[in-house]
Design a protein around this motif. Sequence first.
Motif, PDB file in Angstrom:
ATOM      1  N   ILE A   2       0.862  -1.179   0.000  1.00 14.47           N
ATOM      2  CA  ILE A   2       0.000   0.000   0.000  1.00 14.47           C
ATOM      3  C   ILE A   2       0.898   1.229   0.000  1.00 14.47           C
ATOM      4  CG2 ILE A   2      -1.784   1.304   1.218  1.00 14.47           C
ATOM      5  CD1 ILE A   2      -2.715  -1.285   2.499  1.00 14.47           C
ATOM      6  N   VAL A   3       0.705   2.083  -0.986  1.00 12.35           N
ATOM      7  CA  VAL A   3       1.431   3.349  -1.076  1.00 12.35           C
ATOM      8  C   VAL A   3       0.422   4.480  -0.925  1.00 12.35           C
ATOM      9  CG1 VAL A   3       2.733   4.875  -2.613  1.00 12.35           C
ATOM     10  CG2 VAL A   3       3.291   2.432  -2.497  1.00 12.35           C
ATOM     11  N   ALA A   4       0.686   5.375   0.012  1.00 14.50           N
ATOM     12  CA  ALA A   4      -0.234   6.469   0.308  1.00 14.50           C
ATOM     13  C   ALA A   4       0.231   7.755  -0.354  1.00 14.50           C
ATOM     14  CB  ALA A   4      -0.344   6.679   1.816  1.00 14.50           C
ATOM     15  N   ILE A   5      -0.737   8.499  -0.884  1.00 17.38           N
ATOM     16  CA  ILE A   5      -0.500   9.851  -1.400  1.00 17.38           C
ATOM     17  C   ILE A   5      -1.284  10.807  -0.514  1.00 17.38           C
ATOM     18  CG2 ILE A   5      -0.627  11.397  -3.383  1.00 17.38           C
ATOM     19  CD1 ILE A   5       1.079   8.990  -3.967  1.00 17.38           C
ATOM     20  N   VAL A   6      -0.587  11.683   0.189  1.00 18.76           N
ATOM     21  CA  VAL A   6      -1.251  12.656   1.045  1.00 18.76           C
ATOM     22  C   VAL A   6      -0.847  14.057   0.609  1.00 18.76           C
ATOM     23  CG1 VAL A   6      -1.353  11.039   2.989  1.00 18.76           C
ATOM     24  CG2 VAL A   6       0.586  12.616   2.785  1.00 18.76           C
ATOM     25  N   LEU A  41      -2.653   1.878  -4.535  1.00 19.71           N
ATOM     26  CA  LEU A  41      -2.263   3.286  -4.491  1.00 19.71           C
ATOM     27  C   LEU A  41      -3.422   4.030  -3.848  1.00 19.71           C
ATOM     28  CD1 LEU A  41      -0.124   5.403  -5.236  1.00 19.71           C
ATOM     29  CD2 LEU A  41      -1.297   5.699  -7.428  1.00 19.71           C
ATOM     30  N   LEU A  42      -3.168   4.622  -2.697  1.00 18.76           N
ATOM     31  CA  LEU A  42      -4.214   5.184  -1.855  1.00 18.76           C
ATOM     32  C   LEU A  42      -4.066   6.694  -1.737  1.00 18.76           C
ATOM     33  CD1 LEU A  42      -6.483   4.849   0.385  1.00 18.76           C
ATOM     34  CD2 LEU A  42      -4.586   4.565   2.004  1.00 18.76           C
ATOM     35  N   VAL A  43      -5.043   7.431  -2.231  1.00 20.86           N
ATOM     36  CA  VAL A  43      -5.121   8.873  -2.000  1.00 20.86           C
ATOM     37  C   VAL A  43      -6.063   9.091  -0.831  1.00 20.86           C
ATOM     38  CG1 VAL A  43      -6.159  10.997  -2.894  1.00 20.86           C
ATOM     39  CG2 VAL A  43      -4.516   9.738  -4.281  1.00 20.86           C
ATOM     40  N   GLU A  44      -5.610   9.823   0.175  1.00 12.86           N
ATOM     41  CA  GLU A  44      -6.402   9.934   1.384  1.00 12.86           C
ATOM     42  C   GLU A  44      -6.152  11.273   2.073  1.00 12.86           C
ATOM     43  OE1 GLU A  44      -8.954   9.697   3.937  1.00 12.86           O
ATOM     44  OE2 GLU A  44      -8.846   7.836   2.778  1.00 12.86           O
ATOM     45  N   GLN A  45      -7.262  12.003   2.356  1.00  6.27           N
ATOM     46  CA  GLN A  45      -7.161  13.272   3.057  1.00  6.27           C
ATOM     47  C   GLN A  45      -6.798  13.070   4.529  1.00  6.27           C
ATOM     48  OE1 GLN A  45      -7.457  16.063   1.292  1.00  6.27           O
ATOM     49  NE2 GLN A  45      -6.988  17.413   2.999  1.00  6.27           N
ATOM     50  N   ASN A  46      -7.221  11.934   5.084  1.00  5.48           N
ATOM     51  CA  ASN A  46      -6.901  11.603   6.469  1.00  5.48           C
ATOM     52  C   ASN A  46      -5.472  11.070   6.512  1.00  5.48           C
ATOM     53  OD1 ASN A  46      -6.654  10.503   9.044  1.00  5.48           O
ATOM     54  ND2 ASN A  46      -8.749   9.722   9.098  1.00  5.48           N
ATOM     55  N   ALA A  47      -4.523  12.000   6.595  1.00  3.06           N
ATOM     56  CA  ALA A  47      -3.114  11.631   6.485  1.00  3.06           C
ATOM     57  C   ALA A  47      -2.681  10.704   7.607  1.00  3.06           C
ATOM     58  CB  ALA A  47      -2.244  12.891   6.488  1.00  3.06           C
ATOM     59  N   ARG A  48      -3.196  10.919   8.802  1.00  5.12           N
ATOM     60  CA  ARG A  48      -2.795  10.082   9.928  1.00  5.12           C
ATOM     61  C   ARG A  48      -3.167   8.617   9.670  1.00  5.12           C
ATOM     62  NH1 ARG A  48      -1.670  11.852  14.725  1.00  5.12           N
ATOM     63  NH2 ARG A  48      -2.788  13.818  14.366  1.00  5.12           N
ATOM     64  N   ALA A  49      -4.409   8.378   9.259  1.00  5.61           N
ATOM     65  CA  ALA A  49      -4.860   7.015   8.994  1.00  5.61           C
ATOM     66  C   ALA A  49      -4.097   6.405   7.829  1.00  5.61           C
ATOM     67  CB  ALA A  49      -6.357   7.010   8.725  1.00  5.61           C
ATOM     68  N   ALA A  50      -3.861   7.202   6.781  1.00  5.49           N
ATOM     69  CA  ALA A  50      -3.166   6.692   5.602  1.00  5.49           C
ATOM     70  C   ALA A  50      -1.745   6.254   5.935  1.00  5.49           C
ATOM     71  CB  ALA A  50      -3.152   7.754   4.511  1.00  5.49           C
ATOM     72  N   LEU A  51      -1.040   7.040   6.733  1.00  7.35           N
ATOM     73  CA  LEU A  51       0.343   6.708   7.057  1.00  7.35           C
ATOM     74  C   LEU A  51       0.438   5.529   8.013  1.00  7.35           C
ATOM     75  CD1 LEU A  51       1.922  10.275   7.377  1.00  7.35           C
ATOM     76  CD2 LEU A  51       2.024   8.693   5.441  1.00  7.35           C
ATOM     77  N   LEU A  52      -0.615   5.292   8.787  1.00  5.06           N
ATOM     78  CA  LEU A  52      -0.645   4.109   9.644  1.00  5.06           C
ATOM     79  C   LEU A  52      -0.926   2.838   8.840  1.00  5.06           C
ATOM     80  CD1 LEU A  52      -2.575   5.500  12.746  1.00  5.06           C
ATOM     81  CD2 LEU A  52      -0.215   4.662  12.728  1.00  5.06           C
ATOM     82  N   LEU A  53      -1.677   2.991   7.769  1.00  2.68           N
ATOM     83  CA  LEU A  53      -2.087   1.835   6.969  1.00  2.68           C
ATOM     84  C   LEU A  53      -1.037   1.434   5.947  1.00  2.68           C
ATOM     85  CD1 LEU A  53      -4.472  -0.106   6.207  1.00  2.68           C
ATOM     86  CD2 LEU A  53      -5.182   1.658   4.565  1.00  2.68           C
ATOM     87  N   ALA A  54      -0.396   2.411   5.321  1.00  2.00           N
ATOM     88  CA  ALA A  54       0.504   2.153   4.190  1.00  2.00           C
ATOM     89  C   ALA A  54       1.928   1.871   4.647  1.00  2.00           C
ATOM     90  CB  ALA A  54       0.484   3.346   3.236  1.00  2.00           C
TER      91      ALA A  54
END
Length: 255
Positions: A31-35, A201-214
């Motif tokens: 999982i790669v996050a884009i914030v 590839l995950l675009v997510e406004q909730n940066a905290r949740a995205a960085l915990l998941l990816a």
Amino acid sequence: MTVLSVENLSAGYGKAEVLHGVTLSVDQAQIVAIVGPNGAGKSTLMHAVMGLLPRQGQVSFIGQAAGEVGWMVRHGAVLVPETRALFTDMTVQDNLMLGGFARWSQRSRPGGRQAESPPRLDLAASMADVFEVFPRLAERRRQLAGTLSGGERQMLALGRALMGQPKLLLLDEPSLGLAPKIVVDIFRVISALRDRGIAILLVEQNARAALLLAEYGYVLEMGRVALHGPCVDLASDVRVIETYLGRKRDARLPG
């Protein structure tokens, strides 16, 4: 194995360039996050990767130069947009069936060989798998999509994407407008999809949740990659904390 490779990607709308030389990659079962802030170009990035927008630069998918959206879908890339784009006057089951449309219409494989398994049986097995992941959709299978709750609509959007047996999922704001408990459930499903070997590839406004998941993340600002690295490093970066996470360094995703 690298599933998606993007090098020096630029894209926009008409003469307005939104992305400027973006480079990133996504590996299998990663999982790669884009914030980034609103207007940074996150959704534009997703659309450009899928071939929905004219683009410059190099995009490779499963080791091949990526084509336009039809080519991407046939080869196993699926975009779940932030709008979810459901057919609200159709049933849950019919929305899911449309998720397998590319497999219905693909009559032969490269080299002229015919498909080996009957499409109907293949789609039935895929739908059973979706209902296993989302039991609530099985309960609502004959219900119109427009009557579902926000969380159920997101489940349906993800389930429809799974009907195509994707190698790559592009998820644009999957938590948008959802209650915190539903967000936790959706993110658990996304984590489980990664465990199946799907690249995300995950675009997510909730940066905290995205960085915990990816596992790996990119911070996009004004159409450029401002920072990137393992998510554990980004989550402890002072600039990221102050701009996107607030000052709660030890926060955790609930649940």
